[in-house]
Motif scaffolding. Structure first.
Motif, PDB file in Angstrom:
ATOM      1  N   GLU A 293      40.138  65.590  51.390  1.00  9.79           N
ATOM      2  CA  GLU A 293      39.901  64.325  52.086  1.00  9.79           C
ATOM      3  C   GLU A 293      40.979  63.318  51.698  1.00  9.79           C
ATOM      4  OE1 GLU A 293      37.417  63.311  54.222  1.00  9.79           O
ATOM      5  OE2 GLU A 293      36.914  65.463  54.319  1.00  9.79           O
ATOM      6  N   ARG A 294      41.355  62.486  52.653  1.00  7.55           N
ATOM      7  CA  ARG A 294      42.231  61.371  52.309  1.00  7.55           C
ATOM      8  C   ARG A 294      41.415  60.278  51.640  1.00  7.55           C
ATOM      9  NH1 ARG A 294      47.343  61.003  53.518  1.00  7.55           N
ATOM     10  NH2 ARG A 294      48.199  62.209  55.239  1.00  7.55           N
ATOM     11  N   GLU A 295      42.019  59.653  50.627  1.00  9.20           N
ATOM     12  CA  GLU A 295      41.353  58.529  49.963  1.00  9.20           C
ATOM     13  C   GLU A 295      42.362  57.419  49.765  1.00  9.20           C
ATOM     14  OE1 GLU A 295      39.055  59.170  46.312  1.00  9.20           O
ATOM     15  OE2 GLU A 295      39.037  61.310  46.825  1.00  9.20           O
ATOM     16  N   PHE A 296      41.873  56.188  49.856  1.00  7.63           N
ATOM     17  CA  PHE A 296      42.738  55.049  49.559  1.00  7.63           C
ATOM     18  C   PHE A 296      42.048  54.127  48.561  1.00  7.63           C
ATOM     19  CE2 PHE A 296      43.850  50.560  50.609  1.00  7.63           C
ATOM     20  CZ  PHE A 296      45.069  50.570  49.954  1.00  7.63           C
ATOM     21  N   HIS A 297      42.720  53.828  47.469  1.00  3.62           N
ATOM     22  CA  HIS A 297      42.182  52.936  46.444  1.00  3.62           C
ATOM     23  C   HIS A 297      43.147  51.777  46.223  1.00  3.62           C
ATOM     24  CE1 HIS A 297      39.060  55.828  44.947  1.00  3.62           C
ATOM     25  NE2 HIS A 297      39.883  56.653  45.570  1.00  3.62           N
ATOM     26  N   LEU A 298      42.609  50.581  46.318  1.00  2.43           N
ATOM     27  CA  LEU A 298      43.416  49.397  46.045  1.00  2.43           C
ATOM     28  C   LEU A 298      42.932  48.795  44.733  1.00  2.43           C
ATOM     29  CD1 LEU A 298      45.522  47.335  46.933  1.00  2.43           C
ATOM     30  CD2 LEU A 298      43.756  46.197  48.286  1.00  2.43           C
ATOM     31  N   VAL A 299      43.797  48.841  43.719  1.00  6.27           N
ATOM     32  CA  VAL A 299      43.443  48.283  42.421  1.00  6.27           C
ATOM     33  C   VAL A 299      44.078  46.904  42.315  1.00  6.27           C
ATOM     34  CG1 VAL A 299      43.571  48.602  39.917  1.00  6.27           C
ATOM     35  CG2 VAL A 299      43.345  50.596  41.427  1.00  6.27           C
ATOM     36  N   VAL A 300      43.228  45.875  42.253  1.00 10.13           N
ATOM     37  CA  VAL A 300      43.734  44.497  42.208  1.00 10.13           C
ATOM     38  C   VAL A 300      43.647  43.998  40.767  1.00 10.13           C
ATOM     39  CG1 VAL A 300      43.486  42.169  43.104  1.00 10.13           C
ATOM     40  CG2 VAL A 300      42.969  44.132  44.579  1.00 10.13           C
ATOM     41  N   LEU A 301      44.793  43.703  40.208  1.00  9.45           N
ATOM     42  CA  LEU A 301      44.876  43.379  38.784  1.00  9.45           C
ATOM     43  C   LEU A 301      44.846  41.875  38.531  1.00  9.45           C
ATOM     44  CD1 LEU A 301      45.511  44.426  35.837  1.00  9.45           C
ATOM     45  CD2 LEU A 301      47.923  44.027  36.408  1.00  9.45           C
ATOM     46  N   ASP A 302      44.062  41.475  37.557  1.00  6.74           N
ATOM     47  CA  ASP A 302      44.060  40.073  37.136  1.00  6.74           C
ATOM     48  C   ASP A 302      45.010  39.902  35.947  1.00  6.74           C
ATOM     49  OD1 ASP A 302      43.503  37.525  36.079  1.00  6.74           O
ATOM     50  OD2 ASP A 302      41.589  37.504  37.128  1.00  6.74           O
ATOM     51  N   ASN A 303      44.604  40.349  34.784  1.00  9.21           N
ATOM     52  CA  ASN A 303      45.462  40.306  33.597  1.00  9.21           C
ATOM     53  C   ASN A 303      46.155  38.951  33.414  1.00  9.21           C
ATOM     54  OD1 ASN A 303      46.273  41.742  31.322  1.00  9.21           O
ATOM     55  ND2 ASN A 303      48.215  42.398  32.245  1.00  9.21           N
ATOM     56  N   GLY A 304      45.382  37.905  33.395  1.00  7.71           N
ATOM     57  CA  GLY A 304      45.932  36.571  33.137  1.00  7.71           C
ATOM     58  C   GLY A 304      46.244  35.763  34.390  1.00  7.71           C
ATOM     59  N   ARG A 305      46.219  36.393  35.544  1.00  8.79           N
ATOM     60  CA  ARG A 305      46.629  35.686  36.762  1.00  8.79           C
ATOM     61  C   ARG A 305      45.641  34.604  37.198  1.00  8.79           C
ATOM     62  NH1 ARG A 305      48.801  40.661  36.565  1.00  8.79           N
ATOM     63  NH2 ARG A 305      50.743  41.113  37.674  1.00  8.79           N
ATOM     64  N   SER A 306      44.341  34.903  37.137  1.00  6.29           N
ATOM     65  CA  SER A 306      43.421  33.876  37.640  1.00  6.29           C
ATOM     66  C   SER A 306      43.393  32.686  36.690  1.00  6.29           C
ATOM     67  CB  SER A 306      42.034  34.452  37.905  1.00  6.29           C
ATOM     68  OG  SER A 306      41.556  35.112  36.775  1.00  6.29           O
ATOM     69  N   ALA A 307      43.601  32.931  35.390  1.00 11.03           N
ATOM     70  CA  ALA A 307      43.701  31.804  34.465  1.00 11.03           C
ATOM     71  C   ALA A 307      44.928  30.963  34.823  1.00 11.03           C
ATOM     72  CB  ALA A 307      43.800  32.303  33.031  1.00 11.03           C
ATOM     73  N   ALA A 308      46.024  31.620  35.159  1.00 11.29           N
ATOM     74  CA  ALA A 308      47.235  30.882  35.538  1.00 11.29           C
ATOM     75  C   ALA A 308      47.020  30.098  36.824  1.00 11.29           C
ATOM     76  CB  ALA A 308      48.408  31.850  35.699  1.00 11.29           C
ATOM     77  N   ALA A 309      46.251  30.681  37.748  1.00 14.13           N
ATOM     78  CA  ALA A 309      46.007  29.991  39.020  1.00 14.13           C
ATOM     79  C   ALA A 309      45.217  28.703  38.800  1.00 14.13           C
ATOM     80  CB  ALA A 309      45.255  30.904  39.984  1.00 14.13           C
ATOM     81  N   ARG A 310      44.414  28.670  37.749  1.00 12.24           N
ATOM     82  CA  ARG A 310      43.628  27.460  37.455  1.00 12.24           C
ATOM     83  C   ARG A 310      44.422  26.453  36.623  1.00 12.24           C
ATOM     84  NH1 ARG A 310      39.740  31.442  36.617  1.00 12.24           N
ATOM     85  NH2 ARG A 310      40.103  31.414  34.362  1.00 12.24           N
ATOM     86  N   ASP A 311      45.577  26.851  36.158  1.00  8.76           N
ATOM     87  CA  ASP A 311      46.369  26.019  35.255  1.00  8.76           C
ATOM     88  C   ASP A 311      47.481  25.343  36.060  1.00  8.76           C
ATOM     89  OD1 ASP A 311      48.342  25.152  33.437  1.00  8.76           O
ATOM     90  OD2 ASP A 311      47.753  26.675  31.967  1.00  8.76           O
ATOM     91  N   PRO A 312      47.364  24.017  36.260  1.00  5.19           N
ATOM     92  CA  PRO A 312      48.309  23.360  37.176  1.00  5.19           C
ATOM     93  C   PRO A 312      49.770  23.532  36.755  1.00  5.19           C
ATOM     94  CG  PRO A 312      46.818  21.745  36.150  1.00  5.19           C
ATOM     95  CD  PRO A 312      46.388  23.101  35.678  1.00  5.19           C
TER      96      PRO A 312
END
Ligand code: SF4
Ligand code: SF4
Lengths: 737, 185
Positions: A293-312
């Motif tokens: 079967e074909r499968e598709f997995h999208l792994v979305v990584l945070d690793n500090g990014r959402s904290a940076a997005a909240r940091d002006p």
């Protein structure tokens, strides 16, 4: 701190002494930089596109959480799986577990900095899976057991000879091809069979479109297309900052990304992948049982990014689209290459910010110092990422965490140094050049081989106030006004008035530059006053000290707004001061109650570079200077901050006003001193090497060397042994009055 | 002051500029022109949407088949892909400013036809050429809407500059890209 500095100094020295690296970097950097410059044209308004790309990225990051939810919906609608990985370990565990569960033996991989960030290959190998990098550059790096040294061209530090040797050894070929074409073909053939048998393909993505769930992959080689379509399982690992709201926005990014990265209008392939491929699942007969079967997995990584997005202050870093243009414009990077940064895996100035937000303060410490905050990269960044400011903010946070060194405190106070040095000038100048002083400096981490600036006995301010009243009154009738909204219009008197911003170095070390400006303006009928300003704050800001300069910025807002209110325009002699007034005060005051103060706009609007201002007067027909005919040649070095302000051509244009003079502009990056960078022991060799490239170009011409920056001036004087003038001094010297 | 060259001319120049070979043809002469671009020997795989082109090529002594698993019982598609010397696909749209062609996901295996064999022949209809990427992208989206898989913008053959910035054509994708523009009658 000292130990880390010493390690870094060693690494820098090693890189500078490595002839292979130097050759590879010199060629590649010049080529990439030229290609980008050549591609920066066309039917489209690229500056407008940059502004739009910036606004789109700001929107995308502001809506990041919401877009991720939408993306998850879209992906699952198309029977894909979206996994939110909070950390690097989460991401690698998910992918390794998946490989294990599906009995994957071979993974083909396309180039992905995000996978380097999480060390995916090591995790897969630990799970018993063979990983094959398929991008040519990445494959070279993999065979060599190294890490990429550039965001776009991972093996940029290798020469063709390196690659020939490497292929001969690792592929056991007695007689490897000797041309790039043959070497490329060898990899094509070697990997083609592996593509056909791999059970899993791992890619990154340049953009992920939330509204459609589409992955956008930009490439030249075609390996990404094979990686995503041939194996039954496709895994895409992406940082969450890659999510954009709409497919329609893609045109803006696609106009900018290839032009900025490789100087192409478009790369060979831009794949838009939505859902699982509709291609037949071909069984090319691998070693064992293949998933059916074909499968598709999208792994979305945070690793500090959402904290940076909240940091002006750090949010800025998430606007990066990883084109690599800033590296190609960066003098320190160009000389030492990506590996010296030690930021894993992100090199260069932007890499420091990425290292900081994905790995933490300790790791970012060394990388941070390698950014001189010269701002040359801001000219080329397609999303206008303010890399020097990011590094300034990070430096401040590191200072708070790790403490500010004595050396940094000293360099921050050019205002105090100036006052003290001026009073003691004869003594200070002697001590500055003596052997015991050199040793004391060395102990502070200041390069003892450097000449510290010499102090003038009489400051510009002292000279100005001591002038006979007659001089001050001897101003001819004013000409027409320089700018539509400028001083003359706002004063009843009608005479344009200029307030010279008194910078610490001109005031105490080179008052002659200020004197020349006063002479030129007065000869043009412009009344000059000196602003009673504090230090612009640049020297402190570049040490990551922001508290003090915030205070100075407040005093300066007060004083400059007062002068502007009285009908003056503010004129700076040093572009680094101007860039504080015009650009960085806004950032410096962003987090204070003065963030929305109207005076910031006022000062941005009414502050000028001296050459810029004189040219503006001329374009309004208001500059009539009696100038002598000179047979001199001026050899001009462009100042980094002047260029980042979009004023790169003003010194050249100004000097062309002198009848008979010929003007040559040398094409070079940076003088290498950049405020205090070159004075710091661990960077001294690098600073000299950066300067070396400039000196070579400058000394290829006879004539008078011209530089607008005070630190450029001292670096060039030291390096070439030739005197250097500010453009306004050259102009003053041609005055007939 | 030179007049702005017509869009077709600009497309051809831009595509040649990035290393593609470009021919123009009338609709009637299409099979002839495509046959002329193919190697003398070897299997040519044709996208399902233009299956009739496979037939016309076969009558011209070209070994051609449609790229579907079911199309030929005696040879699996994977075997066919292994030995194919060229893939022929239609295109969704083309971009004059950059010399780009877009191959859509709608025809099964279109993407692989433009990725695996050493030569890719892309058929473009003159009316599908747009000025800029900004104008072409919505067309790609519209024409591939609803179908899953890969739509790809192709600008010249596969290339790299990873060794000392020397430009080499033909890495993992096609070594040669032919574009045949079918002119309006
Ligand atoms: S500010 Fe200068 S030194 Fe820092 S990353 Fe940009 S170009 Fe490099
Ligand atoms: S910071 Fe800007 S120039 Fe540097 S890689 Fe990112 S997008 Fe490109």
């Amino acid at each position: 701190m000292a130990r880390a500095g010493a390690d870094l100094a060693e690494r820098i020295q090693k890189a500078l002494d490595d002839p292979v690296l130097q050759k590879a970097m010199r060629n590649a950097m010049a080529t990439l930089y030229q290609r980008r410059t050549a591609a920066w044209s066309g039917d489209v308004d690229l500056e407008d596109l940059r502004a739009r790309a910036r606004a789109l990225k700001e929107e995308a990051i502001a809506r990041n959480d919401e877009l991720l939810d939408l993306l998850e919906e879209r992906v699952s609608e198309r029977s894909g799986h979206l996994y939110r990985a909070a950390t690097a370990a989460d991401a690698t565990a998910y992918i390794a577990d998946l490989a294990r569960a599906r009995g994957v033996r071979t993974v083909v991989k396309s180039k992905s900095m995000t996978s380097e960030e999480v060390h995916l290959n090591a995790a897969l190998e630990a799970a018993g899976v063979e990983v094959l990098e398929t991008d040519l550059g990445e494959r070279i790096i993999q065979l060599a057991g190294e890490r990429p040294s550039h965001l776009v061209v991972p093996a940029i530090h290798k020469t063709k000879e390196d690659v020939i040797r490497l292929f001969a050894e690792t592929m056991k070929i007695a007689d490897p091809p000797t041309e790039a074409e043959g070497l490329t073909r060898l990899v094509r053939e070697d990997l083609r069979a592996r593509f056909l048998e791999a059970e899993m393909g791992v890619t990154g993505a340049n953009f992920v479109v939330a509204e459609t769930g589409t992955l956008v992959l930009v490439e030249n080689e075609g390996n990404i297309r094979l990686t995503s379509q041939l194996p039954p399982i496709h895994v895409a690992l992406v940082g969450r900052e890659k999510i954009i709201p709409r497919l329609a926005d893609l045109a803006v990014y696609l106009e900018l990304l290839p032009r900025s990265g490789t100087g192409q209008l478009l790369t060979s392939y831009v794949s838009l992948i939505t859902g699982t491929p509709s291609t037949d699942l071909l069984d090319f007969g691998g070693a064992g049982e293949r998933p059916r079967e074909r499968e598709f997995h999208l792994v979305v990584l945070d690793n500090g990014r959402s904290a940076a997005a909240r940091d002006p202050e750090l949010r800025e870093a998430l606007y990066c689209i990883r084109c690599g243009a800033c590296l190609n414009a960066c003098a320190p990077y160009r000389l030492v290459g990506g590996h010296v940064y030690g930021g894993d895996p992100y090199p260069g100035g932007i890499g420091c910010a990425w290292t900081y937000l994905t790995q933490g303060a300790e790791e970012a410490k060394q990388t941070n110092g390698l950014c001189t905050t010269c701002a040359r990269c801001t000219e080329v960044c397609p999303t206008k990422v303010d890399i020097p400011w990011l590094n300034t903010v990070i430096k401040e946070r590191l200072n708070r965490k790790l403490g500010v060194g004595l050396r940094e405190r000293v360099f921050a106070r050019t205002d105090l140094l100036g006052r003290a040095g001026g009073a003691l000038a004869p003594v200070a100048n002697k001590v500055g050049g003596s052997a015991p002083a050199a040793r004391a400096l060395e102990r502070m981490g200041i390069d003892g081989g450097r000449q510290l600036p010499t102090y003038a006995r009489r400051s510009l301010e002292a000279w100005f106030s001591a002038r006979p009243e007659a001089d001050k009154a001897a101003i001819r009738a004013a000409g027409p006004t320089p700018t539509a909204t400028s001083s003359a219009e706002r004063t009843a008197a009608g005479a344009p008035r200029v307030a010279l911003f008194v910078d610490c170095f001109v005031n105490h070390n080179l008052p002659q530059v200020g004197q020349a400006a006063v002479r030129v303006f007065e000869a043009a009928g412009v009344q000059v006053v000196l602003a009673h300003n504090s230090c612009c704050g640049r020297p402190a800001v570049s040490q990551g000290i922001l508290g003090l300069p915030r205070g100075w910025a407040v005093t300066n807002l007060e004083e400059l707004a007062r002068l502007i209110g009285q009908g003056c325009d503010v004129v700076c002699l040093e572009p680094s001061c101007l860039s504080m007034l015009r650009e960085d005060y806004r950032r410096l005051l962003e987090a204070t109650d003065l963030a929305d103060d109207r005076r910031i706009d006022l000062i941005e609007e009414h502050s000028y570079d001296v050459s810029e201002y004189l040219l503006l007067m001329r374009s309004r027909g208001a500059l009539h200077l009696p100038l002598a005919h000179l047979d001199d040649t001026f050899v001009v070095h462009g100042h980094c901050h002047q260029k980042s302000l979009g004023l790169g051509s003003v010194p050249v244009d100004l000097l062309r006003l002198i009848p008979g003079a010929s003007v040559v502009e040398v094409e070079a990056l940076c003088c290498g001193l950049v405020g205090s960078f070159g004075y710091k022991k661990e960077y001294a060799a690098l600073s000299t090497a950066i300067g070396g490239q400039l000196f070579e170009k400058l000394t290829a011409h006879e004539g008078t060397i011209i530089a607008s920056g005070i630190s450029c001036r001292s670096q060039i004087q030291l390096g070439t042994g030739r005197p250097v003038l500010h453009p306004v001094e050259a102009l003053a010297a041609a005055l007939l009055v | 002051m030179t007049a702005r060259p017509p869009i077709l001319q600009r497309f051809i120049e831009a595509a040649r500029g990035v290393g593609a070979c470009v021919e123009t043809t009338s609709p009637a002469a299409l099979p002839e022109v495509v046959a002329g671009l193919l190697p003398a020997r070897g299997l040519v795989l044709v996208a399902p949407e233009i299956a009739d082109l496979a037939d016309s090529l076969s009558t011209r002594d070209v070994e051609a088949r449609v790229a579907l698993e079911s199309s030929q019982a005696h040879e699996s598609l994977s075997r066919a892909f292994r030995r194919a010397v060229a893939g022929v696909t239609p295109t969704l749209v083309a971009v004059a400013s950059s010399g780009t062609v877009a191959v859509g996901p709608s025809g099964r295996n279109g993407g692989l036809l433009a990725a695996l064999p050493p030569q890719h022949v892309a058929i473009v209809h003159e009316r599908d050429i747009r000025d800029s990427l900004a104008e072409a992208l919505p067309v790609v989206v519209e024409r591939s809407a609803g179908s899953e898989g890969e739509a790809v913008l192709i600008t010249g053959p596969s290339r790299t500059a990873d060794i000392e910035m020397m430009s080499v054509l033909g890495v993992h994708g096609p070594l040669r890209l032919d574009i045949v523009v079918v002119l309006e009658d």
